[in-house]
Design an enzyme around this catalytic site. Structure first.
Site, PDB file in Angstrom:
ATOM      1  NE  ARG A 245      -4.380  -1.149   0.284  1.00  0.00           N
ATOM      2  CZ  ARG A 245      -4.415  -2.267  -0.688  1.00  0.00           C
ATOM      3  NH1 ARG A 245      -3.491  -2.715  -1.542  1.00  0.00           N
ATOM      4  NH2 ARG A 245      -5.685  -3.029  -0.581  1.00  0.00           N
ATOM      5  CD  GLU A 274      -3.196   2.829  -5.531  1.00  0.00           C
ATOM      6  OE1 GLU A 274      -2.108   2.788  -5.271  1.00  0.00           O
ATOM      7  OE2 GLU A 274      -4.076   1.931  -5.695  1.00  0.00           O
ATOM      8  CG  HIS A 292      -3.305  -1.073  -6.989  1.00  0.00           C
ATOM      9  ND1 HIS A 292      -3.632  -0.443  -5.870  1.00  0.00           N
ATOM     10  CD2 HIS A 292      -3.454  -2.336  -6.542  1.00  0.00           C
ATOM     11  CE1 HIS A 292      -4.043  -1.335  -4.827  1.00  0.00           C
ATOM     12  NE2 HIS A 292      -3.567  -2.691  -5.144  1.00  0.00           N
ATOM     13  CB  SER A 295      -4.523  -9.158  -7.513  1.00  0.00           C
ATOM     14  OG  SER A 295      -5.051  -7.990  -7.462  1.00  0.00           O
TER      15      SER A 295
HETATM   16  C1  8YV Z   1      -6.757  -5.534  -5.880  1.00  0.00           C
HETATM   17  C2  8YV Z   1      -4.991  -5.395  -3.563  1.00  0.00           C
HETATM   18  O1  8YV Z   1      -6.519  -5.425  -7.328  1.00  0.00           O
HETATM   19  O2  8YV Z   1      -6.388  -7.412  -2.721  1.00  0.00           O
HETATM   20  C3  8YV Z   1      -5.727  -5.992  -2.670  1.00  0.00           C
HETATM   21  O3  8YV Z   1      -5.716  -5.852  -1.451  1.00  0.00           O
HETATM   22  O4  8YV Z   1      -4.546  -4.361  -3.431  1.00  0.00           O
HETATM   23  C4  8YV Z   1      -5.279  -5.427  -4.951  1.00  0.00           C
HETATM   24  O5  8YV Z   1      -4.607  -6.534  -5.536  1.00  0.00           O
HETATM   25  C5  8YV Z   1      -7.621  -4.706  -5.262  1.00  0.00           C
HETATM   26  O6  8YV Z   1      -7.618  -4.529  -3.819  1.00  0.00           O
HETATM   27  C6  8YV Z   1      -9.063  -5.020  -5.372  1.00  0.00           C
HETATM   28  O7  8YV Z   1      -9.676  -4.451  -4.814  1.00  0.00           O
END
Ligand code: 8YV
Length: 326
Positions: A245, A274, A292, A295
């Site tokens: 973060r 961001e 970001h 994922s």
């Molecule tokens: C996600 C993330 O894309 O899961 C998390 O905490 O930071 C990211 O990988 C995002 O938060 C999806 O809401």
């Protein structure tokens, strides 16, 4: 709080566009309220949509602070996050109202660790600068002195937060013969440590590594963990990686260290404020920046959605959800 199974399908406000297979499952098992143009809801919009809803399925882009939680209608029983991080939700406020909160751990560890390695390599080998030179046609010469970067092979990797993502990052980094050191609230058992050296104090880790990768959640304690004081303790020429973060980093302090070269380069996927990031990062050649996407793979996006739905299914079947955080 326990809930008895409902006769009709529960109404779920899904704040952002989710993968097709996840939306199909939502249509099958719930009465979903989708966001067709995928814009980021204001708090007022979200509260209005939540009228009569049984649950919310938000992303980290929705800020459910104490004020927003207080305004949710009494019908909302659960907030099933599509994220592992839950710093966008005031957990105490949710708990006080008896709203169950869940997250999606595990399923994004591989994807996020991939991005940590990409950032590490990109920052160390000056990938953004090189890409820019080739694209703009400014690449005119080659010489042994050209674009010389840093090698990560065999170097010491410091990991702050040796949870799921930290542990996968450590495993992948061992493929580069990196020696892993870490700081965590608790020391891991030996089988999870895999030979990594534990530092009980963050301070002791800071001066021991060549690359520092952040993997801890954003909390009041970890806020601006990277600041002028902690940066001063880093080995000169360190590479900093952040896939966790933005709030972990004091931007002004990091930018000053990057300008001075004390921190040789930073690979960042997450930022304060961001997508309106500190403009200073864009001006530097020794930053490798991503929007970001830790994922953001097909496999992981599906898995995150299914995991959020598994949690919701449990709530509405009056079972304890697997990933309850409040
Ligand atoms: C996600 C993330 O894309 O899961 C998390 O905490 O930071 C990211 O990988 C995002 O938060 C999806 O809401």
């Amino acid at each position: 709080m326990q809930y008895t199974p409902m006769a009709s399908k529960p109404k779920v406000v899904v704040t952002r566009k989710l993968p097709e297979a996840v939306e199909a499952r939502l249509r099958r098992d719930y009465e979903p309220v989708f966001n067709p143009d995928d814009h980021v809801y204001s708090t007022d919009e979200l509260i209005a949509l939540a009228d009569g809803a049984d649950a919310l399925l938000p992303c980290h882009s929705e800020h459910l602070d104490a004020g927003a939680i207080a305004r949710l209608p009494a019908s909302v029983k659960a907030i099933a996050n599509f994220s592992v991080g839950v710093d966008h939700v005031d957990l105490d406020a949710a708990k006080a109202r008896g709203i169950i909160v869940t997250n999606t751990p595990d399923v994004l560890s591989d994807a996020t660790a991939e991005i940590a390695l990409l950032l590490m390599l990109g920052a160390a080998r000056r990938a953004a600068e090189g890409d820019r030179l080739v694209r703009t046609g400014e690449w005119r010469l080659w010489s042994p002195a050209f674009m010389v970067g840093r090698q990560i092979t065999g170097k010491v990797l410091g990991i702050v937060g040796m949870g799921r993502v930290g542990q996968v990052t450590a495993r992948r980094a061992r493929g580069f013969d990196m020696q892993v050191h870490y700081h965590n609230r608790r020391r891991l058992p030996a089988e999870a440590e895999q030979g990594a050296e534990f530092h009980e104090r963050l301070d002791s880790l800071l001066g021991a590594c060549d690359v520092l990768s952040l993997h801890c959640p954003a909390t009041a304690e970890s806020h601006h963990l990277i600041n002028a004081e902690t940066i001063a303790r880093l080995r000169p020429g360190l590479i900093l990686v952040n896939t966790a973060r933005g709030a972990l980093v004091d931007d002004e302090a990091l930018l000053e260290a990057l300008r001075a070269g004390h921190v040789a380069a930073a690979g960042l996927d997450v930022f304060n404020g961001e997508p309106a990031i500190h403009p200073g990062y864009r001006e530097l050649d020794n930053t490798f920046l991503l929007p970001h996407i830790g994922s953001a793979t097909r496999e992981t996006r599906d898995a995150m959605g299914f995991r959020a739905l598994d949690n919701l299914d449990a709530v509405f079947a009056a079972r304890e959800p697997g990933d309850r955080v409040a």
